[in-house]
Design a protein around this motif. Structure first.
Motif, PDB file in Angstrom:
ATOM      1  N   ASP A 195       0.925  -0.907   0.201  1.00  0.00           N
ATOM      2  CA  ASP A 195      -0.094   0.000  -0.104  1.00  0.00           C
ATOM      3  C   ASP A 195       1.010   1.307  -0.945  1.00  0.00           C
ATOM      4  O   ASP A 195       0.508   1.951  -0.545  1.00  0.00           O
ATOM      5  CB  ASP A 195      -1.226  -0.587   1.352  1.00  0.00           C
ATOM      6  N   TYR A 196       1.630   1.312   0.827  1.00  0.00           N
ATOM      7  CA  TYR A 196       2.782   2.050   1.189  1.00  0.00           C
ATOM      8  C   TYR A 196       3.168   2.066  -0.416  1.00  0.00           C
ATOM      9  O   TYR A 196       3.764   4.226  -0.838  1.00  0.00           O
ATOM     10  CB  TYR A 196       4.058   2.508   1.590  1.00  0.00           C
ATOM     11  N   LEU A 197       3.916   1.304  -1.005  1.00  0.00           N
ATOM     12  CA  LEU A 197       4.780   1.547  -2.706  1.00  0.00           C
ATOM     13  C   LEU A 197       4.254   2.168  -3.492  1.00  0.00           C
ATOM     14  O   LEU A 197       5.219   3.341  -4.079  1.00  0.00           O
ATOM     15  CB  LEU A 197       5.703   0.012  -2.752  1.00  0.00           C
ATOM     16  N   LEU A 198       2.996   1.645  -3.070  1.00  0.00           N
ATOM     17  CA  LEU A 198       1.940   2.365  -4.185  1.00  0.00           C
ATOM     18  C   LEU A 198       1.821   3.694  -4.467  1.00  0.00           C
ATOM     19  O   LEU A 198       1.722   3.996  -5.520  1.00  0.00           O
ATOM     20  CB  LEU A 198       0.755   1.485  -4.217  1.00  0.00           C
ATOM     21  N   GLY A 199       2.395   4.215  -3.461  1.00  0.00           N
ATOM     22  CA  GLY A 199       1.514   5.411  -3.317  1.00  0.00           C
ATOM     23  C   GLY A 199       2.652   7.071  -3.845  1.00  0.00           C
ATOM     24  O   GLY A 199       2.553   7.366  -3.606  1.00  0.00           O
ATOM     25  N   ARG A 200       4.272   6.008  -3.553  1.00  0.00           N
ATOM     26  CA  ARG A 200       5.259   6.285  -4.223  1.00  0.00           C
ATOM     27  C   ARG A 200       5.263   6.855  -5.885  1.00  0.00           C
ATOM     28  O   ARG A 200       5.097   6.232  -6.683  1.00  0.00           O
ATOM     29  CB  ARG A 200       6.485   5.684  -4.274  1.00  0.00           C
ATOM     30  N   SER A 201       5.163   8.808  -6.064  1.00  0.00           N
ATOM     31  CA  SER A 201       5.752   8.232  -7.287  1.00  0.00           C
ATOM     32  C   SER A 201       6.685   7.849  -8.320  1.00  0.00           C
ATOM     33  O   SER A 201       5.867   7.829  -8.976  1.00  0.00           O
ATOM     34  CB  SER A 201       5.479   9.858  -7.601  1.00  0.00           C
ATOM     35  N   GLU A 202       7.522   7.602  -7.874  1.00  0.00           N
ATOM     36  CA  GLU A 202       8.450   7.077  -8.471  1.00  0.00           C
ATOM     37  C   GLU A 202       8.126   5.470  -9.204  1.00  0.00           C
ATOM     38  O   GLU A 202       9.310   4.686 -10.003  1.00  0.00           O
ATOM     39  CB  GLU A 202       9.607   6.843  -8.152  1.00  0.00           C
ATOM     40  N   VAL A 203       7.167   4.849  -8.686  1.00  0.00           N
ATOM     41  CA  VAL A 203       6.566   3.408  -8.944  1.00  0.00           C
ATOM     42  C   VAL A 203       5.549   3.837  -9.598  1.00  0.00           C
ATOM     43  O   VAL A 203       4.373   4.223  -9.572  1.00  0.00           O
ATOM     44  CB  VAL A 203       6.239   2.936  -7.540  1.00  0.00           C
ATOM     45  N   ASP A 204       5.408   2.699 -10.904  1.00  0.00           N
ATOM     46  CA  ASP A 204       4.455   2.447 -11.724  1.00  0.00           C
ATOM     47  C   ASP A 204       3.535   1.196 -10.619  1.00  0.00           C
ATOM     48  O   ASP A 204       4.171  -0.106 -10.937  1.00  0.00           O
ATOM     49  CB  ASP A 204       5.282   1.975 -12.934  1.00  0.00           C
ATOM     50  N   ALA A 205       2.495   1.339 -10.704  1.00  0.00           N
ATOM     51  CA  ALA A 205       2.179   0.452  -9.846  1.00  0.00           C
ATOM     52  C   ALA A 205       1.227  -1.005 -10.927  1.00  0.00           C
ATOM     53  O   ALA A 205       0.627  -2.024 -10.007  1.00  0.00           O
ATOM     54  CB  ALA A 205      -0.054   1.006  -9.756  1.00  0.00           C
ATOM     55  N   ALA A 206       1.446  -0.479 -11.889  1.00  0.00           N
ATOM     56  CA  ALA A 206       1.576  -2.161 -12.717  1.00  0.00           C
ATOM     57  C   ALA A 206       2.262  -2.980 -12.905  1.00  0.00           C
ATOM     58  O   ALA A 206       2.226  -3.644 -13.811  1.00  0.00           O
ATOM     59  CB  ALA A 206       0.927  -1.228 -14.429  1.00  0.00           C
ATOM     60  N   ARG A 207       3.283  -2.647 -12.327  1.00  0.00           N
ATOM     61  CA  ARG A 207       4.355  -3.148 -12.205  1.00  0.00           C
ATOM     62  C   ARG A 207       5.193  -3.953 -10.888  1.00  0.00           C
ATOM     63  O   ARG A 207       6.082  -2.544 -10.883  1.00  0.00           O
ATOM     64  CB  ARG A 207       5.502  -2.815 -13.489  1.00  0.00           C
ATOM     65  N   ILE A 208       4.741  -4.126 -10.430  1.00  0.00           N
ATOM     66  CA  ILE A 208       5.409  -4.677  -8.883  1.00  0.00           C
ATOM     67  C   ILE A 208       5.301  -5.894  -9.320  1.00  0.00           C
ATOM     68  O   ILE A 208       5.335  -6.704  -9.985  1.00  0.00           O
ATOM     69  CB  ILE A 208       4.295  -4.327  -8.046  1.00  0.00           C
ATOM     70  N   GLY A 209       6.715  -6.607  -8.301  1.00  0.00           N
ATOM     71  CA  GLY A 209       6.926  -7.533  -7.749  1.00  0.00           C
ATOM     72  C   GLY A 209       8.166  -8.032  -6.049  1.00  0.00           C
ATOM     73  O   GLY A 209       7.471  -6.851  -5.890  1.00  0.00           O
ATOM     74  N   THR A 210       7.536  -8.847  -6.398  1.00  0.00           N
ATOM     75  CA  THR A 210       8.859  -9.008  -4.631  1.00  0.00           C
ATOM     76  C   THR A 210       9.471 -10.615  -4.601  1.00  0.00           C
ATOM     77  O   THR A 210       9.748 -11.290  -5.910  1.00  0.00           O
ATOM     78  CB  THR A 210       7.835  -9.252  -3.820  1.00  0.00           C
ATOM     79  N   MET A 211      10.611 -10.209  -3.915  1.00  0.00           N
ATOM     80  CA  MET A 211      11.234 -11.367  -3.491  1.00  0.00           C
ATOM     81  C   MET A 211      11.941 -11.602  -2.540  1.00  0.00           C
ATOM     82  O   MET A 211      12.489 -10.654  -1.179  1.00  0.00           O
ATOM     83  CB  MET A 211      12.528 -10.632  -4.885  1.00  0.00           C
ATOM     84  N   GLY A 212      11.708 -12.726  -2.263  1.00  0.00           N
ATOM     85  CA  GLY A 212      12.307 -13.515  -0.569  1.00  0.00           C
ATOM     86  C   GLY A 212      12.520 -14.208  -0.466  1.00  0.00           C
ATOM     87  O   GLY A 212      13.113 -15.362  -1.343  1.00  0.00           O
ATOM     88  N   PHE A 213      13.572 -14.454   0.147  1.00  0.00           N
ATOM     89  CA  PHE A 213      14.829 -15.733   1.019  1.00  0.00           C
ATOM     90  C   PHE A 213      15.085 -15.826   2.169  1.00  0.00           C
ATOM     91  O   PHE A 213      14.226 -15.166   3.162  1.00  0.00           O
ATOM     92  CB  PHE A 213      16.679 -14.666   1.585  1.00  0.00           C
ATOM     93  N   SER A 214      14.670 -17.229   2.063  1.00  0.00           N
ATOM     94  CA  SER A 214      13.927 -18.462   3.066  1.00  0.00           C
ATOM     95  C   SER A 214      13.074 -17.801   3.989  1.00  0.00           C
ATOM     96  O   SER A 214      11.845 -17.972   3.291  1.00  0.00           O
ATOM     97  CB  SER A 214      15.130 -18.553   4.145  1.00  0.00           C
ATOM     98  N   GLY A 215      13.274 -17.645   5.219  1.00  0.00           N
ATOM     99  CA  GLY A 215      11.658 -17.313   5.912  1.00  0.00           C
ATOM    100  C   GLY A 215      10.693 -15.623   4.944  1.00  0.00           C
ATOM    101  O   GLY A 215       9.864 -16.337   5.020  1.00  0.00           O
ATOM    102  N   GLY A 216      12.211 -14.684   4.586  1.00  0.00           N
ATOM    103  CA  GLY A 216      11.246 -13.903   3.760  1.00  0.00           C
ATOM    104  C   GLY A 216      10.722 -14.675   2.648  1.00  0.00           C
ATOM    105  O   GLY A 216       9.679 -14.522   1.714  1.00  0.00           O
ATOM    106  N   GLY A 217      11.039 -15.766   2.284  1.00  0.00           N
ATOM    107  CA  GLY A 217      10.733 -16.349   0.672  1.00  0.00           C
ATOM    108  C   GLY A 217       8.822 -16.730   0.690  1.00  0.00           C
ATOM    109  O   GLY A 217       8.148 -16.945   0.152  1.00  0.00           O
ATOM    110  N   MET A 218       8.628 -16.687   2.163  1.00  0.00           N
ATOM    111  CA  MET A 218       7.531 -17.440   2.916  1.00  0.00           C
ATOM    112  C   MET A 218       6.370 -16.421   2.521  1.00  0.00           C
ATOM    113  O   MET A 218       4.972 -15.909   1.805  1.00  0.00           O
ATOM    114  CB  MET A 218       7.477 -17.682   4.015  1.00  0.00           C
ATOM    115  N   ILE A 219       6.908 -14.649   3.368  1.00  0.00           N
ATOM    116  CA  ILE A 219       6.653 -13.866   2.955  1.00  0.00           C
ATOM    117  C   ILE A 219       6.304 -13.107   1.493  1.00  0.00           C
ATOM    118  O   ILE A 219       4.874 -12.937   1.251  1.00  0.00           O
ATOM    119  CB  ILE A 219       6.761 -12.337   4.103  1.00  0.00           C
TER     120      ILE A 219
END
Length: 340
Positions: A195-219
């Motif tokens: 929600d916060y990230l999508l409010g940033r003017s630098e960010v394209d809301a149609a091109r959002i990804g995520t990457m997580g390592f180990s326990g962060g992979g679960m998230i």
């Protein structure tokens, strides 16, 4: 003679058998039930989120990018700090990634800072400073501090070495008393971070990804499974089967989901990301997520992506290594997926 191993093996087999009729249904019919069961297992989510009330804590100019530390409200009395890495000279709005650290000293670990944030950490360690690797590829990168790590540990752990001491066990066990889970709280905070990230003017809301390592992979996996605003996900050192990993050895308690096994195994939960883009990377010598378990998960995911008509959106890399981030294929894959 006295060991409960056979009891646990029989329990797994009986639970799998109990859910067999449901699991034989086509994926198109099953995925909605799997999503609901995941939500139930994660615990209760608030009906109305708190206002984010974001603040800028600091800003530094780095080599090739701007580093901000910000904070925002996620839930009730919880504030979440995060780093935001903005590449210099990008065409705005730009694709963005939420990067989730694993067990370790928190968000500073993946942005290349020392545990106290006073300077740069020269040794990339297991994480490869992967937030830096992504910002260097022209992506805006957000690295939140997962509750229970770094600055967000309970008071009892704050005097201990953050590289070794987290609050995972204390948080997870206490939340269970309220019908909640550490996994659920972390996924909720991931959605609020989006929600916060999508409010940033630098960010394209149609091109959002995520990457997580180990326990962060679960998230990364479960937030992408539940929030379709995330268009692409990379899971590093996490994708497996429950039997081959979480039930085969000791893991941190924050990984365990109440009452999920009669209804779905881990590949099916991850498969909720389909038909959106997904990349799985794992070390062939990873002792926590063994290679055979990862291969079994990939086989199940291939079936799900085929059922969704999206086989080309599933990628993988089993690299020579242990429990670590590789990035040899995943970084460029994620950048390409978000630029497409």
């Amino acid at each position: 003679m006295w060991s409960p191993d056979e009891f646990l093996n029989d329990l797994y087999d009986s639970q799998a058998l109990n859910g067999q009729a449901s699991k034989l249904k086509p994926w198109e019919q099953r995925k909605h039930e799997v999503r609901e069961r995941l939500l139930q297992s994660l615990g209760r989510f608030p009906a109305m989120p708190e206002a984010l009330n974001p603040v800028l804590l600091e800003r530094q100019e780095k080599d090739g990018y701007t580093l901000e530390r910000i904070a925002y409200t996620t839930f009730e009395r919880l504030r979440m700090p995060a780093y935001l890495l903005i590449p210099h000279g990008i065409a705005q709005p730009a694709p963005a990634v939420i990067a989730w650290h694993g067990h370790g000293y928190g968000s500073r670990e993946i942005v290349g800072l020392k545990p106290d944030g006073t300077g740069e950490e020269g040794n990339p360690g297991l994480t490869g400073h992967f937030a830096l690797q992504l910002v260097r590829r022209g992506l805006v990168v957000m690295a939140p501090e997962i509750i229970g790590f770094g600055d967000r540990r309970l008071a009892a752990e704050r005097s201990k070495d953050p590289r070794k001491a987290s609050s995972c066990h204390a948080l997870a066990s206490r939340l269970l008393m309220y019908g909640r889970t550490a996994a659920g709280l972390r996924v909720l905070e991931a959605i609020r971070s989006l929600d916060y990230l999508l409010g940033r003017s630098e960010v394209d809301a149609a091109r959002i990804g995520t990457m997580g390592f180990s326990g962060g992979g679960m998230i990364a996996a479960f937030s992408a499974a539940l929030d379709e605003r995330i268009g692409a996900a990379v899971l590093s050192a996490y994708a497996s089967t429950f039997r081959g990993s979480l039930l085969a050895m000791n893991h941190c308690i924050d990984n365990y989901l109440p009452s999920i096994l009669p209804y779905a195994d881990l590949p099916e939960l991850i498969g909720l990301i389909a038909p959106r883009s997904l990349f799985v990377e794992s070390g062939t010598e990873d002792p926590l997520f063994p290679c055979e378990s990862v291969k079994a998960a990939l086989s199940a995911l291939e079936g799900i992506y085929a059922a969704e008509g999206a086989g080309e959106r599933l990628g993988s890399d089993l690299f020579p290594g242990k429990h670590e981030v590789s990035g040899r294929r995943s970084y460029e894959w994620l950048a390409s997926a978000l630029r497409a």
